[in-house]
Enzyme design. Sequence first.
Site, PDB file in Angstrom:
ATOM      1  N   ARG A  41      23.047  40.997   0.489  1.00 52.24           N
ATOM      2  CA  ARG A  41      23.934  42.121   0.188  1.00 52.24           C
ATOM      3  C   ARG A  41      23.203  43.460   0.307  1.00 52.24           C
ATOM      4  O   ARG A  41      23.814  44.460   0.703  1.00 52.24           O
ATOM      5  CB  ARG A  41      24.543  41.957  -1.205  1.00 52.24           C
ATOM      6  CG  ARG A  41      25.621  40.886  -1.245  1.00 52.24           C
ATOM      7  CD  ARG A  41      26.166  40.690  -2.636  1.00 52.24           C
ATOM      8  NE  ARG A  41      27.304  39.774  -2.632  1.00 52.24           N
ATOM      9  CZ  ARG A  41      27.832  39.244  -3.726  1.00 52.24           C
ATOM     10  NH1 ARG A  41      27.313  39.546  -4.897  1.00 52.24           N
ATOM     11  NH2 ARG A  41      28.858  38.434  -3.650  1.00 52.24           N
ATOM     12  N   GLY A 351      31.308  31.474  -1.402  1.00 53.04           N
ATOM     13  CA  GLY A 351      29.903  31.123  -1.598  1.00 53.04           C
ATOM     14  C   GLY A 351      29.495  29.791  -1.006  1.00 53.04           C
ATOM     15  O   GLY A 351      28.489  29.687  -0.301  1.00 53.04           O
ATOM     16  N   GLY A 374      35.785  36.649  -4.228  1.00 57.13           N
ATOM     17  CA  GLY A 374      37.101  36.830  -4.805  1.00 57.13           C
ATOM     18  C   GLY A 374      38.013  37.683  -3.940  1.00 57.13           C
ATOM     19  O   GLY A 374      39.217  37.411  -3.824  1.00 57.13           O
TER      20      GLY A 374
END
Length: 397
Positions: A41, A351, A374
């Site tokens: 990230r 994930g 999500g």
Amino acid sequence: MNVIRFSDLCAQGKARGQRVFIRADMNVPQDESGRITEDTRIRASVPAIRMALDAGAAVMVTSHLGRPKEGEFKPEDSLAPVARRLGELLASAVPLVSNWVDGVTVQPGQLVLLENCRLNQGEKKNDEALARKMAALCDIYVNDAFGTAHRAEGTTYGIAQYAPIACAGPLLAAEIDAITKALANPKRPLAAIVAGSKVSTKLTILESLAEKVDRLIVGGGIANTFMLAAGLPIGQSLAEPDLAGAARSVMEKMRARGAQVPIPGDVVTAKRFAADAPAATKPAEAVEGDDLILDIGPQTAQGLAAQLREAGTIVWNGPVGVFEWDAFAHGTETIARAIAQSSAFSIAGGGDTLAAIAKYGIEKDVGYISTGGGAFLEVLEGKTLPALEILARRAAQ
């Protein structure tokens, strides 16, 4: 979806000398000593930061990290490890600024990292006073955090309401483009793989996709519930018998459209849930009372692989078996390799899906890998994400 793109502002010279506030998603995993164990990230956030610096902007970047309690700073909640890693990636020290809501000192060509945004009182509830203060810090607000786009918080929604300009960073813009290509304007046949332990957690996603896709491939515990709905035995396998009716409804909805939910014809079972449990491949109708279904069988996997190789678009969320254990990984590997070999545009998220992609080394063969867990699921569910909605609204003003 029409949004202002930060790349366009930079190309037009509109970011030069401007104060740019970037909301990134650098919520990375750490070990007990605070060392970052996986930095994807952070690396994914670098292009937006470089873009802003190269454009001559004064750059502020923030992110959340973990689940801190607002107003109560603890060392483990600090972005200090992120600042260090970001500095390594940029080959320049990155100052970390605390208590930044009331003012930040940064010059054009400089970068500062603003401490964990979820420490600020009112961030989670999108407090208007906080949002206005943050908006006053910048000339241009850039949302580059797709992983938080399903949350209407201070740094994902409120600031976008009040900043002079609100736009999408390169990572967020790429997500919008990939989602549009896969779901809004897909090349057909459109195949979706939805797997997981429970139908209940993904029922609305399955119902939404049943109206759009040509093939809805289910896996994991979800597939077991669909097998029950089809009248097949599942032994002691993980399933939700009370949702067999809902699964049957999804199958009927697909059938009415001339589409299909392929039900496994063969499965891989074990007598106990363990990595070293002996695996047995058998026809789906031959599952015994004490069996656990832990993977799809080779014939089913090959049949699904053939369908995926012929698809025009593939959406993938979830492995189809217990792929962490080699004896029960063949179905997921077969699916993954078929997606890699297909000429279809593919988008994958979640994930476990990302872990499977990494395990089989097919990162470069997937059309787009979504950074949001999500958020990706809510897109599949057909929801409009708050962070995208406000950017579209600001673009239309």
